[in-house]
Design a protein around this motif. Structure first.
Motif, PDB file in Angstrom:
ATOM      1  N   GLU A  43       0.790  -1.316   0.073  1.00  0.00           N
ATOM      2  CA  GLU A  43       0.155  -0.008   0.000  1.00  0.00           C
ATOM      3  C   GLU A  43       0.903   1.297  -0.239  1.00  0.00           C
ATOM      4  N   ARG A  44       1.970   1.030   0.725  1.00  0.00           N
ATOM      5  CA  ARG A  44       2.888   2.370   0.816  1.00  0.00           C
ATOM      6  C   ARG A  44       3.473   2.672  -0.399  1.00  0.00           C
ATOM      7  N   PHE A  45       4.041   1.504  -1.328  1.00  0.00           N
ATOM      8  CA  PHE A  45       4.657   1.461  -2.506  1.00  0.00           C
ATOM      9  C   PHE A  45       3.588   2.196  -3.389  1.00  0.00           C
ATOM     10  N   ALA A  46       2.447   1.621  -3.562  1.00  0.00           N
ATOM     11  CA  ALA A  46       1.179   2.069  -4.470  1.00  0.00           C
ATOM     12  C   ALA A  46       1.268   3.664  -4.086  1.00  0.00           C
ATOM     13  N   ALA A  47       1.217   3.943  -2.996  1.00  0.00           N
ATOM     14  CA  ALA A  47       1.006   5.459  -2.856  1.00  0.00           C
ATOM     15  C   ALA A  47       2.121   6.280  -2.992  1.00  0.00           C
ATOM     16  N   GLN A  48       3.310   5.893  -2.950  1.00  0.00           N
ATOM     17  CA  GLN A  48       4.527   6.421  -3.033  1.00  0.00           C
ATOM     18  C   GLN A  48       5.677   5.619  -3.801  1.00  0.00           C
ATOM     19  N   PRO A  49       5.340   5.245  -5.332  1.00  0.00           N
ATOM     20  CA  PRO A  49       6.267   4.505  -5.819  1.00  0.00           C
ATOM     21  C   PRO A  49       7.521   4.969  -6.256  1.00  0.00           C
ATOM     22  N   THR A  50       8.286   5.303  -5.314  1.00  0.00           N
ATOM     23  CA  THR A  50       9.796   5.959  -5.585  1.00  0.00           C
ATOM     24  C   THR A  50      10.779   4.713  -5.388  1.00  0.00           C
ATOM     25  N   SER A  51      11.748   5.070  -5.864  1.00  0.00           N
ATOM     26  CA  SER A  51      13.124   3.992  -5.762  1.00  0.00           C
ATOM     27  C   SER A  51      13.344   3.996  -4.343  1.00  0.00           C
ATOM     28  N   GLU A  52      13.161   5.286  -3.552  1.00  0.00           N
ATOM     29  CA  GLU A  52      13.541   5.108  -1.978  1.00  0.00           C
ATOM     30  C   GLU A  52      12.597   4.143  -1.251  1.00  0.00           C
ATOM     31  N   VAL A  53      11.228   4.140  -1.529  1.00  0.00           N
ATOM     32  CA  VAL A  53      10.118   3.498  -0.937  1.00  0.00           C
ATOM     33  C   VAL A  53      10.531   2.147  -1.160  1.00  0.00           C
ATOM     34  N   LYS A  54      10.782   1.868  -2.405  1.00  0.00           N
ATOM     35  CA  LYS A  54      11.115   0.418  -3.056  1.00  0.00           C
ATOM     36  C   LYS A  54      12.053  -0.310  -2.386  1.00  0.00           C
ATOM     37  N   ALA A  55      13.333   0.340  -2.143  1.00  0.00           N
ATOM     38  CA  ALA A  55      14.337  -0.003  -1.420  1.00  0.00           C
ATOM     39  C   ALA A  55      13.884  -0.144   0.224  1.00  0.00           C
ATOM     40  N   MET A  56      13.292   0.765   0.682  1.00  0.00           N
ATOM     41  CA  MET A  56      12.927   0.670   2.092  1.00  0.00           C
ATOM     42  C   MET A  56      11.989  -0.647   2.397  1.00  0.00           C
ATOM     43  N   ILE A  57      10.989  -0.994   1.477  1.00  0.00           N
ATOM     44  CA  ILE A  57      10.261  -2.119   1.661  1.00  0.00           C
ATOM     45  C   ILE A  57      10.874  -3.458   1.453  1.00  0.00           C
ATOM     46  N   ILE A  58      11.811  -3.366   0.472  1.00  0.00           N
ATOM     47  CA  ILE A  58      12.387  -4.617   0.085  1.00  0.00           C
ATOM     48  C   ILE A  58      13.406  -4.972   1.383  1.00  0.00           C
ATOM     49  N   GLU A  59      14.005  -4.126   1.973  1.00  0.00           N
ATOM     50  CA  GLU A  59      14.953  -4.391   3.081  1.00  0.00           C
ATOM     51  C   GLU A  59      13.848  -4.817   4.511  1.00  0.00           C
ATOM     52  N   SER A  60      12.839  -3.933   4.402  1.00  0.00           N
ATOM     53  CA  SER A  60      12.129  -4.430   5.584  1.00  0.00           C
ATOM     54  C   SER A  60      11.533  -6.010   5.459  1.00  0.00           C
ATOM     55  N   LEU A  61      10.985  -6.024   4.140  1.00  0.00           N
ATOM     56  CA  LEU A  61      10.296  -7.348   4.154  1.00  0.00           C
ATOM     57  C   LEU A  61      11.402  -8.667   4.270  1.00  0.00           C
TER      58      LEU A  61
END
Length: 427
Positions: free
Chosen positions: A391-409
């Motif tokens: 949901e966060r990536f859908a709302a903010q589909p930036t490379s920074e958010v992408k990297a953050m959620i990949i690391e967290s998951l």
């Protein structure tokens, strides 16, 4: 139909079972407050009360999202007053509830229903553990279909897309006409569900199941490609104000022809009908691109809390037997716009709505590969975290958010693997 979930061919209906008297009434909990869902609750309760008028069933509908519903169930269970019957997830969350002792075996109702015969092997694998049944499957919904406003499509000369390239072209034409393309709603599950076709498109069914079992890493190139596909082909086309409303707001926008499509579960049909849309005339559905021979399915099960008195257990078993019977499945699923789990349910029950009947036919196509909702196959807390990340990536589909959620998951996946929290659903 093949692979993990298979619903057997529907045949003749039988009458609901006769119930024995119980000392106390029972309370049936659900988190189905929307129009079609509430009608389904009422239809099932009405049938149960007709069968056993001396001990009526009362319905308790808990509003809000599933996380809030889960919390209310936990409060009731910890307080020593678990609901005798309630809608809940099957799959891994059910397994965890079984291991914690929060739910009781449903052997009596299962045996009365002949559950080993009337429920498919795939369904049985999600509700039985060590050969013991802990849930009665009551409703199936396809969550990989796209619902659309047929009159709007006809007005603009649009046809349902079969590829993601065609999907983007339809979205561009809707935008040119001053319409928005794809509905969505806030919450950890709706964006998550719309992400599934992107997983299938880039990782295939094997990769999808690899995520479910914890075997596929989130920092893998395959998962990165799935996120990119979702960003470019799905999230880019969400209605502008989707973060401010629930799924019903998106459905309302499709019915009103302000938005063209909604990648939503089968329950969309009855909700839209309650809002005045005529199924088959005003609204229709088609598989998401790449999903013509596949269906991702949500399964709802009925559970019963542990620690009930003997009389309440007997009444709960009687209600569960009605809910699992062909008559109960027809009552609930006709009203909900869902599909029956009991293979003896007559298809004639759905004949009043040709679109609903087509949904049943499509799901039962022998060539159809059916796949359980990924959310059901993951540890519950991780499923919510995964959905929240998407949901966060859908709302903010930036490379920074992408990297953050990949690391967290990925960090969370590794810990869950080490703790043995995943399950291999391909066994």
């Amino acid at each position: 139909m093949k692979t993990l979930l298979k619903v057997a061919t529907l045949v003749v209906a039988v009458s609901p079972p006769a119930l024995s008297l119980a000392a106390e009434p029972i309370e049936f909990w659900s988190n189905w407050p929307a129009a079609g869902e509430l009608a389904a609750v009422n239809a099932l309760v009405e049938l149960a009360n007709q069968v056993d008028a001396d001990h009526p069933v009362t319905a308790k509908v808990v509003p809000g999202d599933f996380a809030g519903y889960r919390q209310q169930l936990q409060i009731a269970t910890l307080g020593g007053t678990p609901p005798p019957a309630y809608i809940f997830n099957v799959g891994l969350e059910l397994r965890d509830a079984v291991q914690s002792g929060r739910v009781r075996p449903l052997t009596a109702a299962w045996t009365a229903l002949n559950g080993d015969e009337v429920f498919s092997a795939g369904l049985r694998s999600l509700v039985t553990f060590d050969g013991v049944p802990y849930a009665i499957p009551v409703a199936t919904n396809v969550i990989s279909d796209i619902w659309y406003n047929k009159k709007l499509f006809a007005e603009l000369g649009l046809t349902p897309p079969t590829t993601w390239e065609e999907f983007g072209e339809v979205c561009d034409k809707l935008a040119a006409a001053g319409k928005e393309c794809l509905a969505n709603g806030k919450g950890p599950y709706w964006s998550f569900y719309t992400f599934y076709p992107s997983i299938i498109a880039t990782m295939g069914v094997e990769g999808y199941l690899g995520l479910a079992s914890g075997e596929v890493a989130f920092d893998s190139p395959q998962f990165s490609a799935a996120l990119d596909h979702f960003r470019d082909n799905v999230a880019a086309h969400f209605m502008s104000n989707w973060t401010g409303g629930d799924w019903v707001n998106g459905a309302d926008a499709v019915v009103a022809a302000d938005v063209g499509m909604d990648l939503m579960g089968s329950w969309f049909m009855n909700y839209a009908a309650a809002k005045g849309a005529v199924p088959g005339e005003d609204i229709g559905y088609f598989p998401a691109p790449g999903m013509a021979d596949k269906a991702i399915i949500q399964i709802d099960g009925l559970l019963s809390g542990n620690g009930l008195s003997q009389d309440v257990e007997a009444a709960a078993d009687a209600f569960l037997e009605v809910a699992g019977s062909p008559a109960g499945q027809a009552a609930l699923n006709v009203a909900k716009g869902a599909l029956p789990a009991n293979s003896l349910t007559s298809p004639d029950a759905f004949s009043a709505n040709s679109l609903h009947a087509q949904m049943v036919k499509d799901l039962l196509d022998p060539a159809k590969t059916t796949i359980p909702n990924l959310s059901l196959l993951l540890p519950a807390a991780f499923s919510q975290d995964f959905g929240t990340a998407i949901e966060r990536f859908a709302a903010q589909p930036t490379s920074e958010v992408k990297a953050m959620i990949i690391e967290s998951l990925e960090a969370e996946r590794q810990q869950l693997v080490a703790d043995g929290k995943f399950n291999d659903w391909t066994e």
